[in-house]
Design an enzyme around this catalytic site. Structure first.
Site, short mmCIF file in Angstrom:
data_model
loop_
_atom_site.label_atom_id
_atom_site.label_comp_id
_atom_site.label_asym_id
_atom_site.label_seq_id
_atom_site.Cartn_x
_atom_site.Cartn_y
_atom_site.Cartn_z
N GLY A 12 0.83 -1.21 0.00
CA GLY A 12 0.00 0.00 0.00
C GLY A 12 0.86 1.25 0.00
O GLY A 12 1.95 1.28 -0.60
N ILE A 14 2.56 2.80 2.49
CA ILE A 14 3.88 2.69 3.12
C ILE A 14 4.74 1.69 2.34
O ILE A 14 5.91 1.94 2.07
CB ILE A 14 3.78 2.28 4.61
N GLY A 15 4.14 0.56 1.95
CA GLY A 15 4.90 -0.47 1.23
C GLY A 15 5.55 0.07 -0.04
O GLY A 15 6.72 -0.19 -0.31
N ARG A 89 -11.59 0.75 17.61
CA ARG A 89 -10.26 0.20 17.80
C ARG A 89 -10.31 -1.34 17.75
O ARG A 89 -9.44 -1.99 17.20
CB ARG A 89 -9.77 0.66 19.17
N THR A 120 2.42 -2.30 11.07
CA THR A 120 0.96 -2.36 11.13
C THR A 120 0.44 -1.97 12.53
O THR A 120 0.99 -2.40 13.54
CB THR A 120 0.47 -3.78 10.77
N ASN A 121 -0.63 -1.21 12.55
CA ASN A 121 -1.27 -0.78 13.81
C ASN A 121 -2.39 -1.72 14.24
O ASN A 121 -2.94 -2.41 13.38
CB ASN A 121 -1.88 0.62 13.61
N ARG A 152 8.86 13.20 14.67
CA ARG A 152 7.81 14.24 14.75
C ARG A 152 8.17 15.23 15.87
O ARG A 152 8.11 16.45 15.68
CB ARG A 152 6.45 13.58 15.04
N HIS A 176 2.69 3.09 21.12
CA HIS A 176 2.41 3.99 20.00
C HIS A 176 0.92 4.33 20.02
O HIS A 176 0.11 3.69 19.37
CB HIS A 176 2.78 3.28 18.69
P1 A3D Z 1 -2.55 0.87 2.99
O1 A3D Z 1 -2.13 1.85 1.95
O2 A3D Z 1 -4.00 0.59 3.17
O3 A3D Z 1 -1.79 -0.52 2.68
C1 A3D Z 1 -2.05 -1.70 3.35
C2 A3D Z 1 -1.89 -2.84 2.36
O4 A3D Z 1 -2.03 -4.09 3.07
C3 A3D Z 1 -2.94 -2.86 1.24
O5 A3D Z 1 -2.32 -2.81 -0.02
C4 A3D Z 1 -3.68 -4.18 1.45
O6 A3D Z 1 -4.06 -4.80 0.22
C5 A3D Z 1 -2.62 -5.00 2.15
N1 A3D Z 1 -3.14 -6.15 2.89
C6 A3D Z 1 -4.32 -6.26 3.55
N2 A3D Z 1 -4.43 -7.50 4.06
C7 A3D Z 1 -3.31 -8.17 3.72
C8 A3D Z 1 -2.82 -9.49 3.95
N3 A3D Z 1 -3.54 -10.38 4.65
N4 A3D Z 1 -1.61 -9.83 3.46
C9 A3D Z 1 -0.88 -8.94 2.74
N5 A3D Z 1 -1.28 -7.68 2.47
C10 A3D Z 1 -2.49 -7.31 2.97
O7 A3D Z 1 -2.00 1.29 4.44
P2 A3D Z 1 -0.63 2.05 4.78
O8 A3D Z 1 0.47 1.47 3.96
O9 A3D Z 1 -0.87 3.51 4.78
O10 A3D Z 1 -0.49 1.61 6.32
C11 A3D Z 1 -0.22 0.27 6.64
C12 A3D Z 1 -0.34 0.04 8.16
O11 A3D Z 1 0.64 0.83 8.83
C13 A3D Z 1 -1.70 0.42 8.77
O12 A3D Z 1 -2.06 -0.56 9.74
C14 A3D Z 1 -1.39 1.75 9.47
O13 A3D Z 1 -2.26 2.00 10.55
C15 A3D Z 1 0.03 1.50 9.93
N6 A3D Z 1 0.82 2.70 10.26
C16 A3D Z 1 1.62 2.60 11.35
C17 A3D Z 1 2.40 3.67 11.71
C18 A3D Z 1 3.28 3.56 12.92
O14 A3D Z 1 3.98 4.50 13.25
C19 A3D Z 1 3.31 2.33 13.70
C20 A3D Z 1 2.37 4.86 10.97
C21 A3D Z 1 1.54 4.93 9.86
C22 A3D Z 1 0.76 3.82 9.51
#
Ligand code: A3D
EC number: 1.1.1.37
Length: 320
Positions: A12, A14-15, A89, A120-121, A152, A176
């Site tokens: 997604g 972040i990835g 939550r 992941t959160n 931050r 966090h």
């Molecule tokens: P997003 O752009 O939605 O990407 C998540 C990806 O995970 C999507 O492409 C989904 O298809 C994929 N996915 C869902 N289920 C599965 C699975 N079972 N196996 C493999 N892939 C799957 O989200 P994002 O990239 O913006 O954020 C990802 C996570 O990071 C979320 O849980 C956020 O809350 C978390 N996050 C954490 C922080 C911290 O500081 C800890 C900061 C920002 C975001």
């Protein structure tokens, strides 16, 4: 020497940013995994075409098959969902716990020697669940939150003191979430304690309190502005700093969600503490003296993490 391999679970926001940064820095070849068909393949193709312009040779591939993460040196997990309006939550906890189960099993089967960074959160619970489901040693599974929260905090302090961010050393401990603990007593600008600068009249207690509050709500501030998702550039940059510390055996001391046994009065919990990252993963958890107020705030944060863990165990029988 063979190139290192970086597997990114979740392609997604972040990835995708992680993949770009890892390739640009030539940390190794990158495998982007996601359950969404086409998404990791499409991003991998797009990012590969940055190579000739940016001058990197890292191979970036996309996949929906866990077998392709085999032999990964580092795995960064962002799979799951971020909180959206109307979601509780517990909704997020339940959904992402299931995701951690499939991710953990994929890692256990295909890349048990990797250093795993969870993003992941809700972070402190998800890193714990990922460790349980993957069965990897506790020093090889860590959560990213403190690097971001501290960045931050440092950004806001640099703005307040009108100084270069390079000179700011600020850090945030604890879970966090809203209870995270920005540690003012160890926050400095070029080695000068922030509190001394306040005493010199270069800022005020009220302004620093406001910065602490803004740091705690730093993620929410961005969600409110973006409306469709959460922060991703700085979270990805933070994850990459941790991966580099491991790959380069840098022995960096970074605030991260590490498994704490005994120190800080914590017995067997993932929570944000300063930890040394080197070739053995989390090589040490470093204990620092906190003020009475920081200690009691840290305890509140630890209790909040424990509550989340209990909720996890309530959802998944296999975690009991
Ligand atoms: P997003 O752009 O939605 O990407 C998540 C990806 O995970 C999507 O492409 C989904 O298809 C994929 N996915 C869902 N289920 C599965 C699975 N079972 N196996 C493999 N892939 C799957 O989200 P994002 O990239 O913006 O954020 C990802 C996570 O990071 C979320 O849980 C956020 O809350 C978390 N996050 C954490 C922080 C911290 O500081 C800890 C900061 C920002 C975001």
């Amino acid at each position: 020497m063979a190139r290192k391999k970086i597997a990114l679970i979740g392609a997604g926001n972040i990835g995708g940013t992680l993949a770009h940064l890892a390739a640009k820095k030539e940390l190794g070849d990158v495998v982007l995994f996601d359950i969404a068909e086409g998404l990791p393949q499409g991003k991998a193709l797009d990012l590969s075409q940055c190579g000739p312009i940016e001058g990197f040779d890292a191979r970036i591939t996309g996949t929906n098959d866990y077998a392709d993460i085999a032999g990964a040196d580092v795995i960064i997990v962002t799979a799951g969902v971020a909180r959206k309006p109307g979601m509780s939550r517990d909704d997020l906890l339940g959904i992402n716990l299931k995701v951690m189960k499939s991710v953990g099993e994929g890692i256990r089967t295909h890349a048990p020697d990797a250093f795993v960074i969870c993003i992941t959160n809700p972070l402190d619970a998800m890193v714990w669940a990922l460790r349980e489901f993957s069965g990897l040693p506790k020093n090889k599974v860590v959560g990213m939150a403190g690097v971001l929260d501290s960045a931050r905090f440092a950004t806001f302090l640099a703005w307040e003191f009108e100084t270069s961010v390079k000179d700011v050393n600020a850090f945030v401990l604890g879970g966090h979430g809203d209870t995270m603990v920005p540690v003012l007593s160890y926050s400095t600008i070029s080695g000068i304690p922030v509190l001394d600068l306040v005493a010199q009249g270069r800022s005020t207690k009220e302004k620093i309190d406001e910065i602490v509050k803004r740091t705690r709500g730093g993620g929410g501030e961005i969600v409110a502005l973006l409306k469709t998702g959460s922060a991703y550039y700085a979270p990805a940059t933070s994850g990459i700093a941790m991966a580099e510390a491991y790959l380069g055996d840098q022995k960096r001391i970074l605030p991260c969600a590490a498994y704490v046994e005994g120190k800080y009065g914590v017995d067997g919990l993932y929570v944000g503490v300063p930890a040394m990252i080197g070739a053995d993963g989390i090589e040490q958890v470093i204990e620092i003296d906190l003020t009475d107020e920081e200690k009691s705030n840290f305890q509140v944060s630890v209790d909040a993490v424990k509550e989340l863990l209990e909720a996890c165990k309530g959802i998944d029988e296999s975690l009991k």
